[in-house]
Design an enzyme around this catalytic site. Sequence first.
Site, mmCIF file in Angstrom:
data_model
loop_
_atom_site.group_PDB
_atom_site.id
_atom_site.type_symbol
_atom_site.label_atom_id
_atom_site.label_comp_id
_atom_site.label_asym_id
_atom_site.label_seq_id
_atom_site.Cartn_x
_atom_site.Cartn_y
_atom_site.Cartn_z
ATOM 1 N NE ARG A 23 17.384 42.017 36.238
ATOM 2 C CZ ARG A 23 17.796 43.168 35.791
ATOM 3 N NH1 ARG A 23 17.991 43.345 34.500
ATOM 4 N NH2 ARG A 23 18.039 44.172 36.618
ATOM 5 C CE1 TYR A 36 12.168 53.717 39.431
ATOM 6 C CE2 TYR A 36 10.982 55.785 39.700
ATOM 7 C CZ TYR A 36 11.387 54.557 40.192
ATOM 8 O OH TYR A 36 11.005 54.165 41.457
ATOM 9 C CG ASP A 95 14.848 39.206 32.735
ATOM 10 O OD1 ASP A 95 14.097 40.096 33.195
ATOM 11 O OD2 ASP A 95 15.572 39.391 31.732
ATOM 12 C CB VAL A 96 10.005 40.005 36.222
ATOM 13 C CG1 VAL A 96 10.202 39.288 37.549
ATOM 14 C CG2 VAL A 96 10.625 41.386 36.234
ATOM 15 C CE LYS A 130 9.131 51.676 39.616
ATOM 16 N NZ LYS A 130 8.828 50.465 40.400
#
Length: 190
Positions: free
Chosen positions: A42, A159, A67-68, A163
Amino acid sequence: MPTPQEATNGQVALVAGASRGLGLLVARELGRRGYRVVICAREAEELDAARAKLHAEGLMVESMVCDVADNGEVTGMVSRIEATLGPIEVLVTVAGVIQVGPLQSLEREHFEQAVNIMLWGPVNLALAVVDSMRERGRGHIATVSSIGGMISVPHLLPYGTAKFGAVGFSQGLRAEMSGTGVKVTTVVPG
C-alpha cells in the site's frame, strides 16, 4: 514456495505485502530462483525502497502500489501485470496488519481492517489469478497466515479472526484445485 528445480527463468511471481519483512524475503528468494518478481504493497515509499534493495542485488523486480483489500485495485493490477509481463505463475500473499489490545479497547473498525487485508486480500488475489492458472493447468498460490490462524490468543482477536479465515480459505482452495495442476499452499509460521 516453488523449489529451485521448479523455477523457469523469467516466469512471473507476484508477492503481496513485500515492502518489508517476510514478504521482502520471499520476493528476494523468488528472484534468486529466476522469477521475474512483482512486489506490491500500500505504501509507495516503502515499496520503492524494497524494489531498490532487490535491484541492487541484481534481481528483476517490478513494483505496484496496491491495497489488496480493494478488489478493483487487485484485478486492475493483475491485468496490468499479465498484459505487460505475462501470466502470473506464482502468487504469494503476505500482506498483514496487527492490532494488539484487550477486547474492550478494540472497535469494530479494527476487525474490519484485519479482515479486509488478511482475509479479503488473499481471496481477492487468488480469485484474480486462479482461472488463468487453471486454464494453463499450472500455477502456485501461497497464503502466509500464522500460528494466530490456528490458535486464538487474548489481545490479538482481530488478527486471529482474519488469520483463521485465511487458513480456511487457503485450505478450501487447495481442495478445490486438486487435480487441476494448480498448487495451493497454506503457510503457518510459528
